[in-house]
Design an enzyme around this catalytic site. Structure first.
Site, PDB file in Angstrom:
ATOM      1  N   HIS A 118      -5.907  13.936 -10.234  1.00  0.00           N
ATOM      2  CA  HIS A 118      -5.955  12.507 -10.503  1.00  0.00           C
ATOM      3  C   HIS A 118      -5.199  12.120 -11.767  1.00  0.00           C
ATOM      4  CE1 HIS A 118      -8.748  11.233  -7.328  1.00  0.00           C
ATOM      5  NE2 HIS A 118      -9.255  12.451  -7.445  1.00  0.00           N
ATOM      6  N   ASP A 126      -4.520   2.354  -4.685  1.00  0.00           N
ATOM      7  CA  ASP A 126      -3.060   2.463  -4.568  1.00  0.00           C
ATOM      8  C   ASP A 126      -2.497   1.234  -3.851  1.00  0.00           C
ATOM      9  OD1 ASP A 126      -4.119   3.025  -2.087  1.00  0.00           O
ATOM     10  OD2 ASP A 126      -2.714   4.633  -1.619  1.00  0.00           O
ATOM     11  N   ARG A 180      13.373  -5.157  -1.776  1.00  0.00           N
ATOM     12  CA  ARG A 180      13.764  -4.721  -3.118  1.00  0.00           C
ATOM     13  C   ARG A 180      12.691  -3.821  -3.723  1.00  0.00           C
ATOM     14  NH1 ARG A 180      14.458  -9.700  -6.668  1.00  0.00           N
ATOM     15  NH2 ARG A 180      15.940 -10.215  -5.025  1.00  0.00           N
ATOM     16  N   ASN A 207      -2.717  12.848  -5.038  1.00  0.00           N
ATOM     17  CA  ASN A 207      -3.936  13.034  -5.826  1.00  0.00           C
ATOM     18  C   ASN A 207      -4.604  14.369  -5.517  1.00  0.00           C
ATOM     19  OD1 ASN A 207      -4.420  11.041  -7.724  1.00  0.00           O
ATOM     20  ND2 ASN A 207      -5.446   9.670  -6.302  1.00  0.00           N
ATOM     21  N   ASP A 214       0.863  -1.190   0.000  1.00  0.00           N
ATOM     22  CA  ASP A 214       0.000   0.000   0.000  1.00  0.00           C
ATOM     23  C   ASP A 214       0.895   1.234   0.000  1.00  0.00           C
ATOM     24  OD1 ASP A 214      -2.966   0.997   0.614  1.00  0.00           O
ATOM     25  OD2 ASP A 214      -1.585   2.214   1.808  1.00  0.00           O
ATOM     26  N   ASP A 250      -2.653   9.158 -11.706  1.00  0.00           N
ATOM     27  CA  ASP A 250      -2.750   7.978 -12.570  1.00  0.00           C
ATOM     28  C   ASP A 250      -1.420   7.704 -13.271  1.00  0.00           C
ATOM     29  OD1 ASP A 250      -5.356   7.611 -11.859  1.00  0.00           O
ATOM     30  OD2 ASP A 250      -6.216   8.393 -13.720  1.00  0.00           O
TER      31      ASP A 250
END
Length: 231
Positions: free
Chosen positions: A82, A112, A133, A77, A69, A86
């Site tokens: 947006h 997300d 990583r 945003n 997350d 995006d």
């Protein structure tokens, strides 16, 4: 003329069959992939996870699920719109993909949120190495339309068979572990453990009890005077 007619008929039938096949492939792609990033979607992740679990049971190997997350994506945003958000998600998807092995699967499972299936042959420690990583891939800034943007992530890990036996259970436990990582100031990796699951259930029960008590007006306000003895 009859041979020509037969040839045309066969050609038309073949063309129709090819068009139907292409349409079928396109519909299947849309059903199992995210439109924005081109990654697998949650549905495909769940299907592939069940298949990976079947293979792991037969071969006696392990499977890990990573739940990622992004930290603070809503602020990006809200601040930049947006459209920028995006484009950043697409850039993030590319970076994450570049840090995975060929047989691992990356999916976008929410706004997300991303999920990863790690088909393991080197023990449970491999999942944390891959998770670190993935975090490292977000260290460098993103440049979107001249804007320099920085973001981190929180990652939770659950493994089969230690943390669950089904796709649903593993995904839920990886989500719990991700929440634990986020509560630890974010940009961190956390693994699921049974104590974490018990704590989540206790908090959930407490929340329900509090809502029920509010609805029944079972709370009362008590004033406690504070007295200073010196005066």
């Amino acid at each position: 003329e009859s041979e020509t007619g037969i040839f045309c008929t066969v050609t038309n039938q073949l063309s129709t069959a090819l068009q139907r096949h292409a349409l079928s492939c396109e519909l299947e792609h849309q059903a199992f992939h995210d439109d924005l990033t081109g990654l697998a979607n949650r549905r495909k992740l769940e299907v592939q996870l069940e298949r990976s679990l079947d293979t792991a049971r037969k071969q006696g190997t392990t499977v890990a699920v990573l739940f990622l997350d992004l930290d603070g994506f809503k602020l990006i945003n809200d601040s930049h719109g947006h459209s920028i958000g995006d484009r950043m998600l697409s850039a993030i998807a590319s970076r994450l993909t570049s840090r995975l092995r060929r047989d691992d699967l990356l999916a976008r499972i929410g706004g997300d949120e991303f999920g990863v299936i790690v088909r393991q042959d080197r023990g449970a420690a491999a999942a944390e190495v891959i998770a670190r990583r993935l975090l490292g891939s977000l260290d460098a800034e993103f440049e979107i339309d001249g804007r320099r943007l920085k973001i981190g992530a929180s990652i939770g890990i659950s493994t089969f068979p230690a943390d669950g036996d089904s796709a649903e259970e593993l995904l839920r436990h990886a989500d719990m572990a991700m929440c634990d990582a986020k509560h630890s100031e974010g940009d961190n990796v956390a693994g699921f453990n049974r104590a974490l699951g018990d704590g989540m259930r206790e908090r959930s029960k407490l929340t329900l009890d509090l809502r029920e008590a509010l609805g029944r007006k079972q709370f009362s306000l008590v004033y406690q005077p504070q007295v200073r003895c010196s005066d």
